[in-house]
Enzyme design. Structure first.
Site, PDB file in Angstrom:
ATOM      1  N   HIS A 126      -5.981   6.331 -28.834  1.00 50.47           N
ATOM      2  CA  HIS A 126      -6.757   5.943 -30.011  1.00 50.47           C
ATOM      3  C   HIS A 126      -7.368   7.150 -30.713  1.00 50.47           C
ATOM      4  O   HIS A 126      -7.937   7.010 -31.794  1.00 50.47           O
ATOM      5  CB  HIS A 126      -7.823   4.895 -29.666  1.00 50.47           C
ATOM      6  CG  HIS A 126      -8.951   5.378 -28.818  1.00 50.47           C
ATOM      7  ND1 HIS A 126      -9.068   5.080 -27.477  1.00 50.47           N
ATOM      8  CD2 HIS A 126     -10.055   6.105 -29.112  1.00 50.47           C
ATOM      9  CE1 HIS A 126     -10.174   5.608 -26.990  1.00 50.47           C
ATOM     10  NE2 HIS A 126     -10.800   6.238 -27.967  1.00 50.47           N
ATOM     11  N   ASP A 157      -3.439   3.909 -23.320  1.00 56.37           N
ATOM     12  CA  ASP A 157      -4.393   4.675 -24.120  1.00 56.37           C
ATOM     13  C   ASP A 157      -4.375   6.160 -23.765  1.00 56.37           C
ATOM     14  O   ASP A 157      -5.378   6.725 -23.340  1.00 56.37           O
ATOM     15  CB  ASP A 157      -5.797   4.091 -23.935  1.00 56.37           C
ATOM     16  CG  ASP A 157      -6.749   4.528 -25.034  1.00 56.37           C
ATOM     17  OD1 ASP A 157      -6.296   5.209 -25.973  1.00 56.37           O
ATOM     18  OD2 ASP A 157      -7.944   4.195 -24.955  1.00 56.37           O
ATOM     19  N   SER A 239     -16.809  10.872 -26.230  1.00 58.88           N
ATOM     20  CA  SER A 239     -16.335  11.116 -24.870  1.00 58.88           C
ATOM     21  C   SER A 239     -14.919  10.616 -24.659  1.00 58.88           C
ATOM     22  O   SER A 239     -14.353  10.810 -23.589  1.00 58.88           O
ATOM     23  CB  SER A 239     -17.272  10.454 -23.856  1.00 58.88           C
ATOM     24  OG  SER A 239     -17.299   9.057 -24.064  1.00 58.88           O
TER      25      SER A 239
END
Length: 1017
Positions: A126, A157, A239
């Protein structure tokens, strides 16, 4: 709105930072949020946060949570962290245009080096995104280098970025070793990354679960068909992509997401599949990814028993895998997919190719190794074992790697991500609209998520068919489009739109290039010329009424639709519609509010008698009184269009009149009413985003609630004489709701007759105006400010209805010359006492005026210079690095005390360098690399000297006079420098010039999204 035009809005006096403060940052995900229901300034529906388990909400974006209890760092941990931080990088990036599940954004995230020799960085998918990406990374010693996508997984991801290790000269780059086998329950870990947008944060936690399902993040990107690791580390924005390391300094997982409700729980992606992908990328091999188009989820044995798991089978599985607590169950099976007729939702996966399967990792491995082959699958349904043969498809084939731009919008094939979320077939689903703009900006308001089913009565099941259909459609042709939205596939929508192949002339296709990390743009079709319009016949509706002469005015109203390819002058919309009043049927002249038609870089379409479409061009724009005159070709209209009779005397307070208006549903309404007030009003200025507003005019209000619901209309006498126009006036943007206020007020017809007569005679009015904004003062105030008793008496005698004078509220900046000052009270102009706005009209035809004023209690006679209005309207704009630049328009000059430069930022595109590096609307650019740039020509000359992908400095001045310096990197591939210059010899009235980069990129077509106060970019 008040008499003085005051507004409660506030603009930040300081410059806007390149990214939002950490308190506003979207945490974990990269999309900055302003509040709970907005994503990067675009309204987001509350339902986007999807409940995964009861009372639980998971999000890639979560509010900052209190940091979990810190674990005391031993010397061993400190040594480990010292080594790890050299591998961790802060990633600053842009996803340059909307694509698939991702909107265009600019943000920050984290990654870590996994191959120091070849220069590979592991981060989240993402972050890398599915579409065009530009970015750079910053190492621990603050060295910087560009990064390019090498691989983004279609489902999981993670993504891999490439950098040049030779670019890092002052530190030894070290890589972290991936050890997915070290991730175990109870292992103490550290999350080392760019938490909350800070340069480096180290968060501690302990792994508590290895077997949770991937969290659902709503309508955006979501991972699936994998387990996630759970720990309490309280990581937040920025993060994303952080390494999760153990005490020995090995990366055991990848930070991916967390809770949206403030809990400290975090979710990490296991590194099994990233490790495999990395090894293949290192060897230069393709990363194969297999699929049977089925989503599986891990369910515990108790739930499996309820689904029909037999006791014998449970015993066999538990015996072979004593530590397992559940099995894989089919959750979503895509229609018309490889498993659609063989696997059903709720089926329990038992074996694949004869091997017991209880974990996602092993299932993924088998599928990835069998792309294009057939596998044998054993499932159990209601206690019965079934053997099925499934063809394994290629996951990359159902993941879009190209998009086409046409008529201002962007399209690609439906992705597996979207199809899985809504459980729909990937075959012949229609074309997915990833950027609903231009001709495909649908009235329903969604920016993406549409599936185009038919165009011009031809089916468009996939992108290739859609391209062939669009190639054949001529410019400006009106076509029928059938489409659905993914949220509501039950409802088929039908719209009529005019195909734009003049502002957005070429059809271009963009294709992902994994070797360069860029997307390659290629024109694939030139426009088909427009078919000349032909004369058409129509009749107007006939209205029955007690006032037949009055309601016959319906023959003078035409519907107006304005489409603007570029946002200029701070105007908040790219499409507006309303009604205009025909003021001369023989010449085809129509009067339209400037709240509908703010500037002339646009397409104007008229609908006459609700039947005939016809194009129009701007003839005249009034600088103060909120109206525009446009012209159509009357030879093309065979309809009884009526030229109304206009009153030559001003309507008065208390007069009876008939209100004829067109309401919000575009229906005519009629009401007998009374003029309640005629007063000089001040439309509030918009502090957040200055845009055109009417000034120095008398507004009429009437006693009927129909008036407040009607944006267009007239006040008309029983004999059919038009006494006043009823217009929409664009006002301020409210700071609490972010919505634009529109006022509905009347304008007496004698105000426009001199100008209208001049236009009818074939001339273009060249008005001159006073560069001031007035407000009214009563006699009590005037006396205190030094107006003599003689003048007060003259005022009371000259205007018995309104005892008022005008005071200068604001002097427009940037026009120079001596004249009136703020606080001056105006008594006369050229010898005539001024008590009402029409008394100011003497300014229109005089270069100099003799004014009697009261300044600081002293009466003075001064010579005032008027300002020519020919150059007030914007006649040139430049798009540079995603920022729309032009000369400060009149609304800016009305609100600011000093024009710092003629290079003014009107808007900026999301996902652009302008957005990334903090340039904001209402800023002025005064220098490029320390060279003054007082105007656009100088600015263009200097930026042409800057090479592509090269840093440069901009000296910037905010609207509130706060200077700052921006450093930016030029990007010509996705954001070429494009100039538009007004040119009457061009068919469109504007000439388009591309500087430097001939091919152009994602934003070449100029459908730039605006940014205004953080609500709309």
């Amino acid at each position: 709105m008040d008499q003085n035009g005051a507004s409660t809005e506030a603009r930040s006096k300081r410059k806007q930072p390149p990214t939002s403060p950490s308190t506003d940052r979207p945490l974990k995900q990269i999309k900055p949020e302003v509040d709970a229901h907005t994503r990067n300034g675009v309204p987001k529906s509350p339902e986007l946060e999807v409940v995964d388990d009861a009372h639980s909400v998971y999000s890639l974006e979560e509010p900052i949570a209190p940091v979990a209890g810190a674990v005391h760092d031993t010397a061993e941990w400190q040594k480990t962290i010292e080594g790890v931080v050299k591998s961790v990088v802060s990633i600053h990036f842009c996803q340059t245009c909307s694509f698939d599940t991702d909107p265009a954004i600019s943000s920050e995230a984290t990654g870590f080096v996994v191959d120091a020799e070849k220069g590979y960085i592991l981060t989240n998918r993402h972050v890398v995104g599915a579409g065009p990406f530009i970015g750079y990374c910053i190492f621990d010693n603050h060295e910087e280098c560009d990064v390019y996508p090498v691989y983004r997984d279609p489902v999981h991801d993670f993504g891999i970025l490439r950098f040049d290790p030779k670019a890092i000269k002052y530190m030894s780059v070290s890589a972290l070793q991936l050890r997915p086998d070290f991730a175990k329950v109870g292992v103490e870990i550290r999350v080392v990354g760019n938490d909350a947008g800070e340069k480096l944060s180290i968060l501690s936690g302990v792994i508590s679960r290895l077997d949770r399902n991937a969290p659902e993040y709503g309508e955006g990107y979501s991972d699936f068909n994998t387990n996630y690791i759970q720990a309490a580390a309280a990581a937040s924005g920025g993060s994303s992509g952080s390494p999760v390391v153990n005490r020995d300094g090995f990366a055991v997982a990848l930070q991916a997401g967390g809770r949206a409700d403030g809990a400290a729980t975090d979710y990490f992606l296991p590194l099994d599949r990233p490790l495999r992908a990395l090894e293949l990328v290192r060897r230069g091999e393709a990363v194969t990814r297999g699929t049977v188009q089925t989503q599986w989820i891990l369910k515990p044995f108790d739930e499996c028993r309820r689904l029909g798991l037999s006791t014998d089978l449970e015993k066999a599985v538990r015996t072979q895998f004593p530590k397992e607590t559940g099995m894989l169950v089919a959750e979503v099976v895509l229609p018309q997919g490889p498993a659609s007729t063989k696997v059903e939702e709720g089926d329990i996966l038992i074996k694949v190719n004869g091997e017991f399967i209880t974990q996602f990792v092993r299932l993924d491995s088998i599928l990835d190794d069998n792309v294009g082959k057939t596998i044998s699958v054993t499932i159990q349904r209601a206690g019965e074992n079934l053997e099925v043969e499934l063809d394994v498809g290629n996951l990359h084939d159902i993941t879009p790697d190209r998009f086409v731009s046409v008529s201002g919008a962007s399209f690609h094939d439906l992705s597996y991500q979207q199809a899985r979320l809504y459980a729909i077939s990937l075959k012949n689903a229609g074309v997915f609209v990833c950027e609903a703009a231009g001709s495909f900006r649908f009235a329903d308001g969604y920016a993406s998520g549409w599936l185009i089913q038919e165009v011009d009565n031809q089916p468009t099941p996939n992108l290739d068919t859609f391209i062939e259909v669009m190639k054949k459609i001529p410019d400006r042709k009106r076509i029928v489009i059938q489409y659905k939205h993914l949220r509501d596939l039950h409802t088929a929508n039908t719209s009529i739109t005019a195909v734009d192949r003049h502002w957005h002339a070429k059809i271009r296709i963009a294709t992902r290039n994994d070797k360069t990390g860029l997307w390659d743009f290629k024109p694939i079709a030139d426009p088909v010329p427009a078919v000349p319009q032909v004369s058409r016949r129509a009749n107007f509706v006939k209205m029955s009424s007690n006032y037949p002469n009055a309601v016959d005015i319906v023959r003078s109203f035409v519907r107006v639709h304005v489409s603007m390819p570029i946002k200029l002058d701070g105007f908040p919309k790219m499409n507006k519609q309303g009604y205009g009043l025909v003021v001369d049927a023989e010449q085809g002249l129509v009067l339209v509010s400037r709240a509908i038609l703010p500037y002339d870089l646009c397409d104007i379409s008229l609908i006459i008698a609700d039947s005939i479409f016809i194009d129009a061009k701007v003839v005249f724009m009034h600088p103060l009184q909120n109206y525009v005159i446009v012209k159509y070709d009357p030879a093309l209209v065979n309809a009884p269009v009526k030229t109304p009779k206009f009153a030559t005397e001003f309507i008065r307070k208390g007069d009876e009149t008939i209100f004829f208006g067109l309401n919000q549903n575009f229906r005519p309404v009629v009401a007998k009413t009374v003029v309640t007030d005629i007063t000089t009003v001040a439309i509030p200025a918009s502090a957040i985003t200055p845009r055109y507003r009417a000034t120095n005019f008398d507004a009429i209000t009437v006693d009927t609630n129909q008036a407040s619901h009607s944006g267009s209309g007239v006040l008309i006498a029983e004999d059919g004489t038009v006494q006043a126009l009823w217009l929409s006036y664009l006002g301020e943007r409210t700071s609490h709701s972010g919505k634009d206020v529109e006022y509905h007020l009347g304008l007496a017809t004698p105000n426009l007759l001199p100008i209208l007569n001049e236009i009818k005679s074939g001339k273009t009015p060249k008005l001159r105006i006073l560069n001031v904004e007035f407000q009214t003062v009563q006699m009590s105030q005037a006396r205190v400010m030094g107006v003599s008793e003689d003048w007060i008496e003259k005022t009371e005698q000259a205007d018995p209805e309104r005892h008022q004078l005008f005071m200068v509220r604001k002097v427009d900046s940037g026009h120079g010359g001596d004249g009136m000052l703020e606080g001056d009270i105006l008594l006369t102009l050229n010898g005539k006492l001024v008590t009402r706005s029409p008394d100011l009209d003497v300014m229109y035809n005089n270069e100099f005026l003799e004014a009697v004023i009261v300044r600081k209690r002293e009466e003075k006679t001064i010579k005032v210079t008027t300002v020519a209005t020919e150059e007030i309207e914007t006649d040139r704009m430049v798009s540079f690095c995603g920022a729309t630049l032009h000369r400060p328009h009149q609304a800016v000059r009305q609100q600011i005390s000093k024009i710092h430069s003629d290079v003014y930022i009107s808007s900026r595109a999301r996902g652009s360098p302008a957005y990334m590096y903090g340039l904001a609307p209402t800023n002025f650019l005064t220098h490029v690399n320390n060279i003054p740039t007082p105007d656009l020509s100088t600015f263009l000359r200097e930026v042409k000297k800057i090479g592509d992908n090269e840093y440069f400095r901009l000296k910037v001045m905010t609207f509130d006079n706060v200077p700052w310096v921006a450093t930016m990197k030029k990007n010509e591939h996705y954001f070429p420098t494009i100039e538009y210059v007004k040119d009457d010899t061009e068919a469109l009235g504007w000439k388009r010039i591309i500087h430097e980069c001939e091919d152009g990129g994602a934003r070449e077509e100029m459908a730039i999204d605006n940014e205004a106060g953080g609500d709309e970019e």
